[in-house]
Design a protein around this motif. Structure first.
Motif, PDB file in Angstrom:
ATOM      1  N   SER A  52       6.604   4.145   0.285  1.00  0.00           N
ATOM      2  CA  SER A  52       7.802   4.112   1.112  1.00  0.00           C
ATOM      3  C   SER A  52       8.192   2.677   1.457  1.00  0.00           C
ATOM      4  CB  SER A  52       7.593   4.904   2.400  1.00  0.00           C
ATOM      5  OG  SER A  52       7.323   6.248   2.113  1.00  0.00           O
ATOM      6  N   ASP A  85       0.818  -1.213   0.000  1.00  0.00           N
ATOM      7  CA  ASP A  85       0.000   0.000   0.000  1.00  0.00           C
ATOM      8  C   ASP A  85       0.852   1.264   0.000  1.00  0.00           C
ATOM      9  OD1 ASP A  85      -2.300  -1.516   0.040  1.00  0.00           O
ATOM     10  OD2 ASP A  85      -2.396  -1.555   2.233  1.00  0.00           O
ATOM     11  N   SER A  86       1.967   1.224   0.669  1.00  0.00           N
ATOM     12  CA  SER A  86       2.807   2.405   0.829  1.00  0.00           C
ATOM     13  C   SER A  86       3.963   2.389  -0.171  1.00  0.00           C
ATOM     14  CB  SER A  86       3.354   2.427   2.259  1.00  0.00           C
ATOM     15  OG  SER A  86       4.369   3.383   2.382  1.00  0.00           O
TER      16      SER A  86
END
Length: 131
Positions: free
Chosen positions: A50, A47-48
């Protein structure tokens, strides 16, 4: 220069060149460590962004270690460990130079660039500005 005809061959016997099995293991690990980050990005698994970048960097670091061990034969036993010590020293030197340079440029930027547009007018010049 050595005059012995087998001196060069003896060096190769001690240098620890890999076997076909080691090269195949290194190749398979490299392919796996290349496919996983590609899949992470293309399938948008995490989802991220990062987290995705973190996994890519981590797997890239593991792949660098695989290359050093399986293809460059960089092991603590190779040449008495001097090759590995030299690599570690080089990496540390580059890291210190890189981090130090970034730190210095950041500090220079924060000290040289004004944070606010405050215009200072000396007391003796205020009469001139008001006219």
């Amino acid at each position: 220069m050595s005059s012995h005809p087998n001196a060069h061959a003896g060096h190769h016997a001690q240098s620890g060149h890999g076997t076909l099995n080691e090269y195949l293991i290194g190749f398979v690990l490299s392919v796996i460590l290349t496919v996983i980050p590609f899949w992470l990005v293309m399938a948008d698994v995490l989802d991220s962004k990062s987290a995705t970048i973190g996994w890519i960097l981590g797997l890239g670091l593991v792949q660098m270690i695989v290359h050093l061990v399986y293809f460059l034969h960089l092991k603590p036993s190779t040449e008495g460990g001097w090759t590995l010590i030299t690599l570690v020293g080089t990496v540390l030197t580059v890291a210190v130079c890189l981090v130090g340079s970034i730190w210095i440029v950041n500090k220079l930027h924060s000290h040289m660039m004004p944070h606010h547009q405050i215009e200072y007018v000396p007391e003796s010049s205020r009469d001139i500005i008001r006219r």
